[in-house]
Design an enzyme around this catalytic site. Sequence first.
Site, short mmCIF file in Angstrom:
data_model
loop_
_atom_site.label_atom_id
_atom_site.label_comp_id
_atom_site.label_asym_id
_atom_site.label_seq_id
_atom_site.Cartn_x
_atom_site.Cartn_y
_atom_site.Cartn_z
CB THR A 45 -35.98 -41.32 -51.70
OG1 THR A 45 -36.86 -41.50 -50.58
CG2 THR A 45 -36.46 -40.12 -52.52
CB CYS A 46 -33.31 -45.02 -49.24
SG CYS A 46 -32.92 -43.60 -48.22
CG ASN A 47 -35.77 -42.43 -46.06
OD1 ASN A 47 -35.45 -43.48 -45.53
ND2 ASN A 47 -34.99 -41.37 -46.07
CB SER A 97 -36.58 -36.56 -44.23
OG SER A 97 -36.68 -35.97 -45.50
CD GLN A 104 -28.86 -38.49 -49.65
OE1 GLN A 104 -29.11 -38.97 -48.56
NE2 GLN A 104 -28.53 -39.21 -50.69
CD GLN A 108 -33.09 -38.51 -52.46
OE1 GLN A 108 -33.91 -38.20 -51.58
NE2 GLN A 108 -32.26 -39.54 -52.33
N GLY A 177 -22.79 -44.20 -55.00
CA GLY A 177 -23.80 -43.26 -55.47
C GLY A 177 -23.96 -42.12 -54.49
CD GLU A 178 -28.21 -37.65 -53.80
OE1 GLU A 178 -28.45 -36.50 -53.43
OE2 GLU A 178 -29.02 -38.32 -54.47
N GLY A 180 -24.17 -43.39 -50.72
CA GLY A 180 -22.89 -43.93 -50.30
C GLY A 180 -21.81 -42.87 -50.23
#
Length: 389
Positions: A45-47, A97, A104, A108, A177-178, A180
């Site tokens: 993920t982005c994290n 998170s 999300q 994910q 995407g998700e 955004g």
Amino acid sequence: MERLALIGVSQRRGGSAALQAWNEWLQVRLEPPPGLLQEWVPLLTCNRSELVLALGEGVELEQLRQHLIPSHLPRGYAFAGEAALEHLARVAASLDSVNPGEDQIMQQVRAAFEAASAAGTVGPTTSFAFQNALRIAKRVRREVLLAPAQTSLFSLARPALEAMLPRPARVAVVGAGEMGSLAARSLAAVEGLDLWVVNRSLDRARALAERLGAKALGLEEFLANPPALDAVVAATPVAGLLGPAFFQKQPRLVAVVDLGMPKNVVPEAVRGAVLFDLERLQRLGEERRARLQADLARAERIVLEEVEQVVMEWAERSMAPAIARMREVYRRTLDELVGELVGPEMVERLAHRFAHFPVKGLRGLARWHGAEVAQTFLKEAGLWEAGRG
């Protein structure tokens, strides 16, 4: 469960550089040395960039880290057995998170499991772990309200962003995407904004823009001739997408939000605007985490309670064949000793009665001292291998 493990890094526990390096590694199809892994599920993920796995027979976790993780990468964290399951459950429940309670991550986690299933790298250990982690996450979300629906990483930046913007203001969200899409939906609810949705696929940008009453633009055109913006939100998988050439065309820009992994924005190119990158968002997330301390403690208690039950279930499942074998040994022995005096039904009842206390003791051993101790007892009694076969 003993072979379950998890390795990785996250924004909270390693920082952006480590996260990006692991992300790049795990995006390449993994080809572990023979025997090292039996199952694996990448979670990107982005994290966070993590690998949930089942160790090969006789392989230790430290041995795996030495042979699997490239030497140029940070070592990251590692969890084994019950601790790996607990961490995965906390991740799925959004307790780990950057923005606690965001929606999300559970989707994910499920998507990562489904992708690995389709790729054929899931087995009984990882399947058991993911199914239970997702079930625990659902209970946490049901019983503890950490955040409203549609909360995302962008939600951390929105209050400050909204306060900074003039009215009217023009804002572009780059990436449909998700991540955004969540940012665009959030911004569409703000009064006085002229919202633009930008995507490499213009059709996808148009589809989202139409739902939100926004304008759409293709990425190539946006980069070549961008509209004058007051703020831009980037949520794509493209490193350095917005650099000096873009920012030189944006004299009135007041805020930039970078939700991408790898980083979409070249930090040094941002001049005169506030940059909400992962580091700033993490600080905002820690402030929110402090305000949620009591609710997070309740959620953590649920996770620990559920994990304890899951570990017991796994131990009983792994010992079930050997316990059945034990009962069969009691039944045969009783049949030889008293079978001529009582009927088969009584022999069966006596076998279960005699096995009751040893089985109860085995479950206690597994619960308080781990399944391996109970398995040692069964092996010494000659029941484990027979039961497993």
